[in-house]
Design a protein around this motif. Sequence first.
Motif, PDB file in Angstrom:
ATOM      1  N   GLN A  38       0.935  -1.076   0.048  1.00 42.31           N
ATOM      2  CA  GLN A  38      -0.066   0.059  -0.081  1.00 42.31           C
ATOM      3  C   GLN A  38       0.795   1.049   0.058  1.00 42.31           C
ATOM      4  O   GLN A  38       1.562   1.541   0.918  1.00 42.31           O
ATOM      5  N   TYR A  39       0.869   1.993  -1.004  1.00 39.12           N
ATOM      6  CA  TYR A  39       1.527   3.206  -1.115  1.00 39.12           C
ATOM      7  C   TYR A  39       0.854   4.286  -0.341  1.00 39.12           C
ATOM      8  O   TYR A  39      -0.469   4.352  -0.409  1.00 39.12           O
ATOM      9  N   SER A  40       1.334   5.188   0.195  1.00 40.91           N
ATOM     10  CA  SER A  40       0.798   6.310   0.912  1.00 40.91           C
ATOM     11  C   SER A  40      -0.334   6.858  -0.028  1.00 40.91           C
ATOM     12  O   SER A  40      -0.307   7.358  -1.034  1.00 40.91           O
ATOM     13  N   GLY A  41      -1.527   7.045   0.686  1.00 38.77           N
ATOM     14  CA  GLY A  41      -2.861   7.440  -0.081  1.00 38.77           C
ATOM     15  C   GLY A  41      -3.423   6.787  -0.840  1.00 38.77           C
ATOM     16  O   GLY A  41      -4.334   7.196  -1.705  1.00 38.77           O
ATOM     17  N   LYS A  42      -3.077   5.364  -1.296  1.00 42.90           N
ATOM     18  CA  LYS A  42      -3.578   4.488  -2.257  1.00 42.90           C
ATOM     19  C   LYS A  42      -4.028   3.459  -1.498  1.00 42.90           C
ATOM     20  O   LYS A  42      -4.151   3.072  -0.198  1.00 42.90           O
ATOM     21  N   SER A  43      -4.820   2.510  -2.422  1.00 43.98           N
ATOM     22  CA  SER A  43      -5.495   1.351  -1.766  1.00 43.98           C
ATOM     23  C   SER A  43      -4.241   0.045  -1.919  1.00 43.98           C
ATOM     24  O   SER A  43      -3.303   0.377  -2.674  1.00 43.98           O
ATOM     25  N   PRO A  44      -4.671  -0.883  -1.110  1.00 41.83           N
ATOM     26  CA  PRO A  44      -3.707  -2.188  -1.043  1.00 41.83           C
ATOM     27  C   PRO A  44      -3.708  -2.758  -2.528  1.00 41.83           C
ATOM     28  O   PRO A  44      -4.867  -2.852  -2.922  1.00 41.83           O
TER      29      PRO A  44
ATOM     30  N   ALA B   2     -12.247  -1.032 -15.394  1.00 39.82           N
ATOM     31  CA  ALA B   2     -12.199  -0.032 -14.221  1.00 39.82           C
ATOM     32  C   ALA B   2     -11.814  -0.932 -13.177  1.00 39.82           C
ATOM     33  O   ALA B   2     -11.412  -0.346 -11.944  1.00 39.82           O
ATOM     34  N   GLY B   3     -12.406  -2.359 -12.832  1.00 39.28           N
ATOM     35  CA  GLY B   3     -11.902  -3.094 -11.438  1.00 39.28           C
ATOM     36  C   GLY B   3     -13.185  -2.564 -10.610  1.00 39.28           C
ATOM     37  O   GLY B   3     -14.228  -2.937 -10.871  1.00 39.28           O
ATOM     38  N   VAL B   4     -12.675  -2.052  -9.585  1.00 40.33           N
ATOM     39  CA  VAL B   4     -13.349  -1.683  -8.304  1.00 40.33           C
ATOM     40  C   VAL B   4     -13.463  -0.220  -8.446  1.00 40.33           C
ATOM     41  O   VAL B   4     -12.652   0.430  -8.275  1.00 40.33           O
ATOM     42  N   THR B   5     -14.823   0.316  -8.412  1.00 39.13           N
ATOM     43  CA  THR B   5     -14.980   1.865  -8.576  1.00 39.13           C
ATOM     44  C   THR B   5     -15.813   2.298  -7.288  1.00 39.13           C
ATOM     45  O   THR B   5     -16.716   1.661  -6.857  1.00 39.13           O
ATOM     46  N   MET B  19     -25.217   9.298   5.058  1.00 31.59           N
ATOM     47  CA  MET B  19     -24.764   9.192   3.285  1.00 31.59           C
ATOM     48  C   MET B  19     -24.763   7.760   2.967  1.00 31.59           C
ATOM     49  O   MET B  19     -24.437   6.970   4.067  1.00 31.59           O
ATOM     50  N   THR B  20     -24.315   7.713   1.800  1.00 27.42           N
ATOM     51  CA  THR B  20     -24.195   6.299   1.099  1.00 27.42           C
ATOM     52  C   THR B  20     -22.883   6.303   0.271  1.00 27.42           C
ATOM     53  O   THR B  20     -22.836   7.030  -0.420  1.00 27.42           O
ATOM     54  N   LEU B  21     -22.135   5.210   0.623  1.00 26.79           N
ATOM     55  CA  LEU B  21     -21.007   5.026  -0.228  1.00 26.79           C
ATOM     56  C   LEU B  21     -21.172   3.964  -1.297  1.00 26.79           C
ATOM     57  O   LEU B  21     -21.717   2.885  -0.901  1.00 26.79           O
ATOM     58  N   GLN B  22     -21.020   4.392  -2.645  1.00 24.17           N
ATOM     59  CA  GLN B  22     -21.255   3.278  -3.555  1.00 24.17           C
ATOM     60  C   GLN B  22     -19.974   2.704  -4.330  1.00 24.17           C
ATOM     61  O   GLN B  22     -18.797   3.133  -3.908  1.00 24.17           O
ATOM     62  N   CYS B  23     -20.317   1.470  -4.334  1.00 27.89           N
ATOM     63  CA  CYS B  23     -19.237   0.578  -5.012  1.00 27.89           C
ATOM     64  C   CYS B  23     -19.766  -0.176  -5.877  1.00 27.89           C
ATOM     65  O   CYS B  23     -20.716  -0.765  -6.030  1.00 27.89           O
ATOM     66  N   ALA B 107     -10.365   2.467  -4.823  1.00 28.07           N
ATOM     67  CA  ALA B 107      -9.166   3.508  -4.471  1.00 28.07           C
ATOM     68  C   ALA B 107      -9.333   4.061  -3.185  1.00 28.07           C
ATOM     69  O   ALA B 107      -8.716   4.872  -2.851  1.00 28.07           O
ATOM     70  N   GLY B 108     -10.535   3.745  -2.748  1.00 29.01           N
ATOM     71  CA  GLY B 108     -10.911   4.286  -1.179  1.00 29.01           C
ATOM     72  C   GLY B 108     -11.773   5.598  -1.271  1.00 29.01           C
ATOM     73  O   GLY B 108     -11.931   6.696  -2.189  1.00 29.01           O
ATOM     74  N   SER B 109     -12.284   5.687  -0.076  1.00 25.98           N
ATOM     75  CA  SER B 109     -13.409   6.996   0.214  1.00 25.98           C
ATOM     76  C   SER B 109     -12.781   7.390   1.416  1.00 25.98           C
ATOM     77  O   SER B 109     -13.031   6.938   2.520  1.00 25.98           O
ATOM     78  N   ARG B 110     -12.420   8.729   1.501  1.00 28.27           N
ATOM     79  CA  ARG B 110     -11.850   9.390   2.671  1.00 28.27           C
ATOM     80  C   ARG B 110     -13.243  10.181   3.272  1.00 28.27           C
ATOM     81  O   ARG B 110     -13.450  11.195   2.500  1.00 28.27           O
ATOM     82  N   LEU B 111     -13.733   9.789   4.359  1.00 31.17           N
ATOM     83  CA  LEU B 111     -15.005  10.243   5.148  1.00 31.17           C
ATOM     84  C   LEU B 111     -14.419  11.229   6.572  1.00 31.17           C
ATOM     85  O   LEU B 111     -13.602  10.325   7.215  1.00 31.17           O
ATOM     86  N   THR B 112     -14.879  12.405   6.448  1.00 31.02           N
ATOM     87  CA  THR B 112     -14.546  12.978   7.610  1.00 31.02           C
ATOM     88  C   THR B 112     -15.843  13.589   8.059  1.00 31.02           C
ATOM     89  O   THR B 112     -16.795  13.981   7.835  1.00 31.02           O
ATOM     90  N   VAL B 113     -15.904  13.090   9.530  1.00 33.61           N
ATOM     91  CA  VAL B 113     -17.137  13.556  10.227  1.00 33.61           C
ATOM     92  C   VAL B 113     -16.950  14.656  11.414  1.00 33.61           C
ATOM     93  O   VAL B 113     -16.243  14.030  12.198  1.00 33.61           O
TER      94      VAL B 113
END
Lengths: 112, 114
Positions: A38-44, B2-5, B19-23, B107-113
């Motif tokens: 896992q690079y910083s800020g990226k996904s595994p 695309a893989g996983v979006t 809220m809802t995170l979509q995948c 790629a991930g979703s960054r959530l701040t509450v």
Amino acid sequence: QKEVEQNSGPLSVPEGAIASLNCTYSDRGSQSFFWYRQYSGKSPELIMSIYSNGDKEDGRFTAQLNKASQYVSLLIRDSQPSDSATYLCAVKEGGSQGNLIFGKGTKLSVKP
Amino acid sequence: NAGVTQTPKFQVLKTGQSMTLQCAQDMNHNSMYWYRQDPGMGLRLIYYSASEGTTDKGEVPNGYNVSRLNKREFSLRLESAAPSQTSVYFCASSVTEAGANVLTFGAGSRLTVL
């Protein structure tokens, strides 16, 4: 509580050296083992899987498994600055669902 | 390919908002997962879906709900967000190899509450 333990690091090695990353696990029923980078800020991203005792080589990477000692390791030969990342060890839970338990990761830094 | 979006990539919520995170995955994988990743805690499984129409709790399901809408899509809903849910969320899908679930992550979703 099933656990996967890794040294958090950071592990610092010079460019061209061998980096050795270690992982122990608690579930004796585990059969499948994975290393993610896992690079910083990226996904595994998956870099190695190993299912049998012994060594498995893929390019500069070698995974080693010892089920009796409940130990899995990843060796990176000829380390490059681009190998600098966090390496996550993951172990498949024993049982039918097969979900992975992740270690907290070891941060590797390769110095030019 | 695309893989996983995952969407959105970033979100800021106030406490109590929903809220809802979509995948979505285009690899025809049966299984899908939601993980959260927090500093010093590693990746922890929230919910997973072994196949279309089924969902199961993981290690940290409290405060979340999921829907497996079809084979491609798996959403994660926060009904009343709390600061403790500030995290990076990863969706993943898997193919079975030698009895193990080999994961591919979004790629991930960054959530701040707040």
